[in-house]
Scaffold this motif. Structure first.
Motif, PDB file in Angstrom:
ATOM      1  N   ARG A  28      48.902  43.113  36.623  1.00 56.62           N
ATOM      2  CA  ARG A  28      49.123  41.700  35.701  1.00 56.62           C
ATOM      3  C   ARG A  28      48.004  40.882  35.936  1.00 56.62           C
ATOM      4  O   ARG A  28      47.738  40.627  37.077  1.00 56.62           O
ATOM      5  N   ILE A  29      47.488  40.172  34.924  1.00 56.37           N
ATOM      6  CA  ILE A  29      46.510  39.269  35.104  1.00 56.37           C
ATOM      7  C   ILE A  29      46.966  37.997  34.532  1.00 56.37           C
ATOM      8  O   ILE A  29      47.475  37.907  33.431  1.00 56.37           O
ATOM      9  N   ARG A  43      36.325  30.454  34.489  1.00 57.04           N
ATOM     10  CA  ARG A  43      37.889  30.848  34.406  1.00 57.04           C
ATOM     11  C   ARG A  43      38.169  31.188  35.787  1.00 57.04           C
ATOM     12  O   ARG A  43      37.479  31.452  36.827  1.00 57.04           O
ATOM     13  N   VAL A  44      39.596  31.050  36.022  1.00 56.98           N
ATOM     14  CA  VAL A  44      40.136  31.210  37.262  1.00 56.98           C
ATOM     15  C   VAL A  44      41.414  32.327  37.175  1.00 56.98           C
ATOM     16  O   VAL A  44      41.922  32.179  35.622  1.00 56.98           O
ATOM     17  N   ARG A  45      41.615  33.023  37.825  1.00 62.95           N
ATOM     18  CA  ARG A  45      42.539  34.520  37.470  1.00 62.95           C
ATOM     19  C   ARG A  45      43.046  34.882  38.664  1.00 62.95           C
ATOM     20  O   ARG A  45      42.442  34.985  39.601  1.00 62.95           O
ATOM     21  N   ILE A  46      44.446  35.184  38.561  1.00 68.02           N
ATOM     22  CA  ILE A  46      45.113  36.071  39.430  1.00 68.02           C
ATOM     23  C   ILE A  46      45.048  37.572  38.950  1.00 68.02           C
ATOM     24  O   ILE A  46      45.524  37.565  37.472  1.00 68.02           O
ATOM     25  N   LYS A  47      44.524  38.398  39.672  1.00 69.82           N
ATOM     26  CA  LYS A  47      44.347  39.710  38.957  1.00 69.82           C
ATOM     27  C   LYS A  47      45.274  40.469  40.014  1.00 69.82           C
ATOM     28  O   LYS A  47      44.560  40.912  41.362  1.00 69.82           O
ATOM     29  N   GLY A  48      46.581  41.063  39.715  1.00 72.14           N
ATOM     30  CA  GLY A  48      47.235  41.816  41.017  1.00 72.14           C
ATOM     31  C   GLY A  48      47.466  40.747  42.056  1.00 72.14           C
ATOM     32  O   GLY A  48      47.946  39.815  41.962  1.00 72.14           O
ATOM     33  N   ASP A  91      48.300  35.934  29.611  1.00 77.42           N
ATOM     34  CA  ASP A  91      49.015  36.587  30.465  1.00 77.42           C
ATOM     35  C   ASP A  91      48.861  38.045  29.828  1.00 77.42           C
ATOM     36  O   ASP A  91      49.032  38.140  28.670  1.00 77.42           O
ATOM     37  N   LYS A  92      48.569  38.889  30.649  1.00 77.97           N
ATOM     38  CA  LYS A  92      48.356  40.389  29.967  1.00 77.97           C
ATOM     39  C   LYS A  92      48.787  41.395  31.228  1.00 77.97           C
ATOM     40  O   LYS A  92      48.453  40.923  32.387  1.00 77.97           O
ATOM     41  N   ILE A  93      48.809  42.657  30.792  1.00 77.07           N
ATOM     42  CA  ILE A  93      48.528  43.685  31.844  1.00 77.07           C
ATOM     43  C   ILE A  93      47.555  44.441  31.257  1.00 77.07           C
ATOM     44  O   ILE A  93      47.283  44.737  30.063  1.00 77.07           O
ATOM     45  N   ARG A  94      46.712  44.779  32.532  1.00 73.71           N
ATOM     46  CA  ARG A  94      45.392  45.528  32.247  1.00 73.71           C
ATOM     47  C   ARG A  94      45.884  46.849  32.677  1.00 73.71           C
ATOM     48  O   ARG A  94      46.210  47.123  33.977  1.00 73.71           O
ATOM     49  N   TYR A  95      45.276  48.164  31.788  1.00 75.86           N
ATOM     50  CA  TYR A  95      45.483  49.368  32.504  1.00 75.86           C
ATOM     51  C   TYR A  95      44.080  49.862  32.356  1.00 75.86           C
ATOM     52  O   TYR A  95      43.357  49.728  31.464  1.00 75.86           O
ATOM     53  N   GLU A  96      43.683  50.588  33.523  1.00 81.46           N
ATOM     54  CA  GLU A  96      42.576  51.435  33.755  1.00 81.46           C
ATOM     55  C   GLU A  96      42.744  52.819  33.099  1.00 81.46           C
ATOM     56  O   GLU A  96      43.474  53.468  33.743  1.00 81.46           O
ATOM     57  N   TYR A 104      37.818  52.636  30.844  1.00 81.22           N
ATOM     58  CA  TYR A 104      38.361  51.643  29.767  1.00 81.22           C
ATOM     59  C   TYR A 104      39.165  50.689  30.507  1.00 81.22           C
ATOM     60  O   TYR A 104      40.053  51.092  31.126  1.00 81.22           O
ATOM     61  N   GLU A 105      39.120  49.258  30.218  1.00 80.53           N
ATOM     62  CA  GLU A 105      40.049  48.528  30.672  1.00 80.53           C
ATOM     63  C   GLU A 105      40.969  48.030  29.353  1.00 80.53           C
ATOM     64  O   GLU A 105      40.362  47.557  28.491  1.00 80.53           O
ATOM     65  N   VAL A 106      42.204  48.415  29.249  1.00 81.42           N
ATOM     66  CA  VAL A 106      42.830  48.166  28.159  1.00 81.42           C
ATOM     67  C   VAL A 106      43.923  46.900  28.482  1.00 81.42           C
ATOM     68  O   VAL A 106      44.873  46.913  29.311  1.00 81.42           O
ATOM     69  N   ASP A 107      43.617  45.867  27.771  1.00 78.82           N
ATOM     70  CA  ASP A 107      44.638  44.780  27.886  1.00 78.82           C
ATOM     71  C   ASP A 107      45.674  44.687  26.797  1.00 78.82           C
ATOM     72  O   ASP A 107      45.413  44.736  25.840  1.00 78.82           O
ATOM     73  N   VAL A 108      46.738  44.488  27.536  1.00 78.87           N
ATOM     74  CA  VAL A 108      48.024  44.609  26.605  1.00 78.87           C
ATOM     75  C   VAL A 108      48.662  43.132  26.725  1.00 78.87           C
ATOM     76  O   VAL A 108      49.091  42.683  27.843  1.00 78.87           O
TER      77      VAL A 108
END
Length: 159
Positions: A28-29, A43-48, A91-96, A104-108
């Motif tokens: 999750r991002i 940008r500020v981000r929480i990635k996992g 807010d998104k889920i990133r799939y590698e 590919y980074e797929v953002d849902v």
């Protein structure tokens, strides 16, 4: 915590259909923008389980490349800085998804951008060849409305 700087070269596509089971990893991002202007973004981000602050420069080569500087910071620092962000968060889920020699980074997206799914592939040069899986749709590289910073200002639900 090391910082990284480089020229980011990527192609961006809409996704026609996506099966998360083809991914090798997901997380999750949640991110916000302290500054989101045409020529720069902070940008500020929480990635996992990690936090980051990222500065991006103006897009070049019709949106294919731009300067990027990133530093890992604590999640507590990101949570504090999110209070400075205008317009809420993305807010998104990133799939590698490995495809050929690339990932590919797929953002849902969720929230106000729910229903939007975008895939990006990072390249080492603007003319590098890469495989295009059949789940990719229209290329949207360089189309500002698909930049995360713009999705904060004009979310997908308002299109």
């Amino acid at each position: 915590m090391a910082n990284q700087q480089h020229l980011e070269i990527e192609r961006k596509f809409l996704v026609k259909s996506f099966d998360p089971s083809i991914s090798s990893k997901s997380f999750r991002i949640v991110q916000g923008y302290i500054c989101a202007e045409e020529n720069k973004a902070v940008r500020v981000r929480i990635k996992g389980e990690k936090g980051f602050i990222t500065i991006k420069g103006k897009s070049q080569d019709e949106g294919l490349s731009r300067y990027e500087w990133e530093k890992e910071i604590s999640i507590a620092e990101v949570e504090q800085l999110l209070h400075l962000c205008d317009g809420g968060t993305i807010d998104k889920i990133r799939y590698e998804v490995p495809v050929g020699n690339h990932t590919y980074e797929v953002d849902v997206f969720d929230g106000d951008n729910k229903g939007l799914t975008i895939a990006e592939v990072e390249l080492s040069s603007t003319d590098e060849a890469f495989e295009k899986p059949d789940w990719l749709g229209e290329e949207v590289t360089g189309e500002a409305k698909y930049y995360n910073a713009m999705l904060m200002k004009e979310p997908y639900c308002n299109w």
